[in-house]
Design a protein around this motif. Structure first.
Motif, mmCIF file in Angstrom:
data_model
loop_
_atom_site.group_PDB
_atom_site.id
_atom_site.type_symbol
_atom_site.label_atom_id
_atom_site.label_comp_id
_atom_site.label_asym_id
_atom_site.label_seq_id
_atom_site.Cartn_x
_atom_site.Cartn_y
_atom_site.Cartn_z
ATOM 1 N N ARG A 155 0.714 -1.167 0.060
ATOM 2 C CA ARG A 155 0.054 0.039 -0.201
ATOM 3 C C ARG A 155 0.774 0.989 -0.031
ATOM 4 N N ARG A 156 0.432 2.234 -0.359
ATOM 5 C CA ARG A 156 1.066 3.762 -0.637
ATOM 6 C C ARG A 156 1.816 3.789 0.895
ATOM 7 N N GLU A 157 0.824 4.017 1.888
ATOM 8 C CA GLU A 157 1.191 4.364 3.101
ATOM 9 C C GLU A 157 2.451 3.529 3.632
ATOM 10 N N GLU A 158 2.506 2.184 3.251
ATOM 11 C CA GLU A 158 3.713 1.370 3.577
ATOM 12 C C GLU A 158 5.027 1.678 2.916
ATOM 13 N N VAL A 159 4.778 2.058 1.745
ATOM 14 C CA VAL A 159 5.946 2.706 0.850
ATOM 15 C C VAL A 159 6.396 3.722 1.280
ATOM 16 N N GLU A 160 5.519 4.706 1.655
ATOM 17 C CA GLU A 160 5.771 6.010 2.423
ATOM 18 C C GLU A 160 6.665 5.943 3.905
ATOM 19 N N ALA A 161 6.181 5.042 4.424
ATOM 20 C CA ALA A 161 6.749 4.944 5.799
ATOM 21 C C ALA A 161 8.392 4.192 5.437
ATOM 22 N N TYR A 162 8.449 3.444 4.593
ATOM 23 C CA TYR A 162 9.711 2.880 4.151
ATOM 24 C C TYR A 162 10.516 3.962 3.753
ATOM 25 N N ALA A 163 9.994 4.566 2.745
ATOM 26 C CA ALA A 163 10.823 5.791 2.259
ATOM 27 C C ALA A 163 11.423 6.700 3.030
ATOM 28 N N ALA A 164 10.506 7.016 4.050
ATOM 29 C CA ALA A 164 10.815 7.901 5.150
ATOM 30 C C ALA A 164 12.003 7.502 5.926
ATOM 31 N N ARG A 165 12.004 6.173 6.197
ATOM 32 C CA ARG A 165 13.278 5.475 7.009
ATOM 33 C C ARG A 165 14.252 5.385 6.327
ATOM 34 N N VAL A 166 14.287 5.155 4.943
ATOM 35 C CA VAL A 166 15.662 5.130 4.148
ATOM 36 C C VAL A 166 16.108 6.804 3.942
ATOM 37 N N PHE A 167 15.125 7.632 4.009
ATOM 38 C CA PHE A 167 15.500 9.131 3.961
ATOM 39 C C PHE A 167 16.196 9.609 5.106
ATOM 40 N N ALA A 168 15.583 9.214 6.397
ATOM 41 C CA ALA A 168 16.181 9.551 7.674
ATOM 42 C C ALA A 168 17.445 9.205 7.891
ATOM 43 N N LEU A 169 17.750 7.927 7.522
ATOM 44 C CA LEU A 169 18.917 7.164 7.906
ATOM 45 C C LEU A 169 20.067 7.756 6.742
ATOM 46 N N ILE A 170 19.757 8.032 5.580
ATOM 47 C CA ILE A 170 20.879 8.817 4.505
ATOM 48 C C ILE A 170 21.168 10.056 5.035
ATOM 49 N N ASP A 171 19.970 10.809 5.308
ATOM 50 C CA ASP A 171 20.124 12.222 5.679
ATOM 51 C C ASP A 171 21.142 12.233 6.913
ATOM 52 N N ARG A 172 20.815 11.268 7.847
ATOM 53 C CA ARG A 172 21.655 11.363 9.036
ATOM 54 C C ARG A 172 23.046 10.984 8.886
ATOM 55 N N LEU A 173 23.267 10.050 8.047
ATOM 56 C CA LEU A 173 24.739 9.637 7.731
ATOM 57 C C LEU A 173 25.202 10.822 7.119
ATOM 58 N N LEU A 174 24.686 11.519 6.029
ATOM 59 C CA LEU A 174 25.392 12.449 5.402
ATOM 60 C C LEU A 174 25.727 13.649 6.313
ATOM 61 N N THR A 175 24.790 13.719 7.349
ATOM 62 C CA THR A 175 25.094 14.763 8.366
ATOM 63 C C THR A 175 26.276 14.678 9.129
#
Length: 265
Positions: A155-175
């Motif tokens: 479902r779209r909401e599942e994908v959004e949650a997964y994307a948010a998790r990936v985004f947050a991790l990459i963003d943190r590590l880039l920081t």
């Protein structure tokens, strides 16, 4: 996925396909002029943007594959940034270090688990602590495997949650990488320079920086005299720390429209 690019000779809009190397040898469909387009963007950024576009266009399952690939390629980016940063700090030869890194990576290029192991060690050596965010639960591994390997239709909401998790991790590590990310970018610039030197006469070189989901300052825009206008579009100071879903939603609102314009313009 195709993206628009304008001929430097006549201004005609041509369509090009993203290449792994970010180097595109093109011929204008209108005037026949030859030009080489260099896109200053890392592969994990392109993959994450493709996932975002797929999600915005309603292709939830395809988005998962792109987000998962983006995370894997970011782990590679981190390893490269760490290894080259270490070589620079020890006054080693950057070109030689880059070549040795390429030779080493070939041993794990087709094995995701070994790549993850290399990332875990690089993180430990750089940050001095264990990467506690690499558990299957934290990475959403079960969801990813259900979608990619078992054909689950998310479902779209599942994908959004997964994307948010990936985004947050990459963003943190880039920081955390901070200016260290510039070392991996320098490797890309060297590859660009080598291709540029080999271009035949009459081929125009064009350099572009496409907007994306990640903020410009993650790639060392605080370096004196260095600015990246295209990357800084839509970027601004964060107010309070956001959780994963909020951060991704904000980035999508700020920069998702730029991705759509880039695709359709």
């Amino acid at each position: 996925m195709l993206f628009p690019t304008r001929c430097p000779a006549c201004g005609h809009e041509n369509r090009a396909e993203f290449a792994d190397s970010s180097i595109h040898d093109l011929t204008c469909a209108s005037c026949g002029a030859r030009y080489c387009l260099f896109i200053r963007k890392q592969r994990f950024e392109v993959l994450f943007d493709l996932g975002t576009r797929a999600l915005m266009d309603g292709y939830a399952r395809e988005a998962v594959a792109s987000f998962a690939a983006a995370l894997e390629r970011f782990f590679e980016f981190y390893v490269r940034a760490f290894a080259l940063e270490r070589a620079a700090n020890t006054e080693g030869d950057f070109t030689a270090a880059s070549a040795e890194l390429d030779a080493t990576w070939k041993h794990v290029a087709s094995q995701s688990e070994r790549q993850l192991g290399m990332f875990a060690l690089a993180y430990l050596l750089r940050e001095g602590c264990a990467p506690d965010f690499l558990s299957p639960q934290a990475l959403g591994a079960d969801f990813r495997n259900r979608v990619i390997h078992r054909g689950s239709l998310p479902r779209r909401e599942e994908v959004e949650a997964y994307a948010a998790r990936v985004f947050a991790l990459i963003d943190r590590l880039l920081t955390e990488l901070g200016s260290g990310a510039a070392h991996a970018e320098l490797a890309q610039e060297q590859a660009f320079a080598a291709h540029l030197d080999a271009l035949p006469d009459g081929v125009t070189a064009v350099f572009e920086e496409h907007p994306g989901m990640f903020r410009a300052q993650r790639f060392g825009s605080e370096r004196p005299g260095k600015t990246h206008p295209a990357r800084s579009v839509g970027a601004g100071p964060l107010s309070a720390p956001l959780n994963d879903a909020q951060a991704f939603a904000r980035a999508l609102a700020e920069r998702g429209s730029l991705l759509t314009l880039l695709k359709k313009s």
